[in-house]
Design an enzyme around this catalytic site. Structure first.
Site, PDB file in Angstrom:
ATOM      1  N   GLY A   1      88.868  -9.897  10.297  1.00 32.13           N
ATOM      2  CA  GLY A   1      88.141  -9.584   9.079  1.00 32.13           C
ATOM      3  C   GLY A   1      86.858 -10.378   8.927  1.00 32.13           C
TER       4      GLY A   1
ATOM      5  N   ASP B   1      93.646 -20.389   7.567  1.00 34.46           N
ATOM      6  CA  ASP B   1      94.188 -19.111   7.146  1.00 34.46           C
ATOM      7  C   ASP B   1      95.674 -19.329   6.900  1.00 34.46           C
ATOM      8  OD1 ASP B   1      93.189 -15.978   7.359  1.00 34.46           O
ATOM      9  OD2 ASP B   1      95.360 -16.179   7.643  1.00 34.46           O
TER      10      ASP B   1
ATOM     11  N   VAL C   1      95.539 -21.613   0.556  1.00 32.59           N
ATOM     12  CA  VAL C   1      94.405 -22.112  -0.227  1.00 32.59           C
ATOM     13  C   VAL C   1      94.723 -22.204  -1.713  1.00 32.59           C
ATOM     14  CG1 VAL C   1      92.673 -21.306   1.411  1.00 32.59           C
ATOM     15  CG2 VAL C   1      93.400 -19.801  -0.469  1.00 32.59           C
TER      16      VAL C   1
ATOM     17  N   TYR D   1      92.764  -7.357  -9.456  1.00 34.83           N
ATOM     18  CA  TYR D   1      91.822  -7.595  -8.355  1.00 34.83           C
ATOM     19  C   TYR D   1      90.391  -7.655  -8.863  1.00 34.83           C
ATOM     20  CZ  TYR D   1      89.351  -7.053  -3.946  1.00 34.83           C
ATOM     21  OH  TYR D   1      88.510  -7.253  -2.890  1.00 34.83           O
TER      22      TYR D   1
ATOM     23  N   ILE E   1      84.850  -2.522   3.790  1.00 30.90           N
ATOM     24  CA  ILE E   1      84.591  -3.081   5.118  1.00 30.90           C
ATOM     25  C   ILE E   1      85.786  -2.808   6.023  1.00 30.90           C
ATOM     26  CG2 ILE E   1      83.940  -5.167   6.380  1.00 30.90           C
ATOM     27  CD1 ILE E   1      81.910  -4.315   4.227  1.00 30.90           C
ATOM     28  N   GLU E   2      85.539  -2.581   7.289  1.00 27.12           N
ATOM     29  CA  GLU E   2      86.608  -2.313   8.259  1.00 27.12           C
ATOM     30  C   GLU E   2      87.358  -3.602   8.595  1.00 27.12           C
ATOM     31  OE1 GLU E   2      85.067  -0.370  11.691  1.00 27.12           O
ATOM     32  OE2 GLU E   2      84.368   1.379  10.582  1.00 27.12           O
TER      33      GLU E   2
ATOM     34  N   PRO F   1      91.395  -5.667   8.463  1.00 28.35           N
ATOM     35  CA  PRO F   1      92.822  -5.327   8.512  1.00 28.35           C
ATOM     36  C   PRO F   1      93.400  -4.966   7.147  1.00 28.35           C
ATOM     37  CG  PRO F   1      92.392  -7.221   9.889  1.00 28.35           C
ATOM     38  CD  PRO F   1      91.111  -6.936   9.156  1.00 28.35           C
TER      39      PRO F   1
END
Length: 264
Positions: free
Chosen positions: A15, A36, A65, A169, A202-203, A205
């Site tokens: 990503g 991550d 995080v 979101y 955006i492409e 995952p």
């Protein structure tokens, strides 16, 4: 192009975070710290960087995080190994379930906001604390002032315009924009620039791996004038611009990279 130390969260997989880490390495940054939640995908990013840029020094640490102890300990580890933090990109984030507010369980609201907003704030807070305490990184261009650091928080086009079924979101991404602007005001006097990036579809995952998600976002792709998904590398290019001295007078900005979606 980039000297100093770069920190990227959400850098696992294929990503935006991974693309940004790779872009920093390609741009000559030889000290990069990545994190991550998924250690397996994080190691894949590290291996990809090491194979193409063997001189790059990496600090690789998996963690959550949204955990304040991890956010602080991660930046402490970066400083212990590399001495400072010059560029920070807070990219970790998740999508929410397609639910209206009345249908949204509290645990789902908390999950989305804890990762997207709280996690971004915790990491940014730790980065700001370190940047404010360190000396300026000299500018390669004597006509431009040096800076103690540059932070880019990753929001979304949905932080500016909303869509149905995504109250948690959209709110979490709007909060990132508001936080970015407030920090930009507060830390300008410390020589720290704080901006954010607002990607469109955006492409990644998060979008490509689930057919139901692809189906849900396909109308947005058709609405945007460019009528295609963006590439993670295209967002990474914009992030590196905001981190660079070429953006030395850009402060508190929410840069949209969405193929024109919000202009329609």
């Amino acid at each position: 192009m980039f000297s100093g130390v770069a920190v990227i969260t959400g850098a696992g997989g294929t990503g935006i975070g991974a693309a940004t880490a790779k872009a920093f390495a390609t741009a000559g940054c030889e000290r990069i710290a990545i994190t991550d939640l998924n250690n397996e995908t994080l190691q894949c990013t590290a291996e990809a960087i090491s194979s193409t840029h063997p001189k790059t020094q990496l600090l690789v640490r998996a963690g959550n995080v949204a955990d304040d102890h991890f956010a602080d300990s991660f930046i402490d580890a970066v400083v212990q190994q590399f001495g400072r933090v010059d560029y920070a990109v807070n990219c970790a984030g998740v999508l929410g379930k397609p639910l209206r507010s009345v249908e949204t369980p509290l645990e789902e609201f908390d999950r989305v906001n804890n990762i997207n907003y709280r996690g971004c704030w915790l990491c940014s807070r730790a980065e700001l604390r370190q940047m404010a305490s360190q000396s300026e990184l000299p500018s390669h261009d004597p006509s431009r002032p040096g800076q103690r650091g540059s932070i880019v928080n990753v929001s979304s086009q949905l932080g500016i315009v909303s869509r149905p079924g995504a109250p948690a979101y959209c709110a979490s991404k709007s909060a990132i924009i508001g936080m970015t602007r407030a920090d930009a005001i507060d830390y300008s006097k410390d020589g720290i620039r704080v901006n954010c990036i607002c990607p469109g579809v955006i492409e990644t995952p998060l979008v490509m791996e689930k057919p139901e998600v692809r189906a849900a976002i396909s109308p947005a792709v058709e609405i945007a004038p460019m009528k295609r998904m963006g590439k993670p590398a295209e967002v990474a290019d914009a992030i590196l611009f905001l981190c660079s001295t070429q953006a030395s007078f850009v402060q508190g900005h929410a840069m949209v990279v969405d193929g024109g979606y919000i202009t329609v």
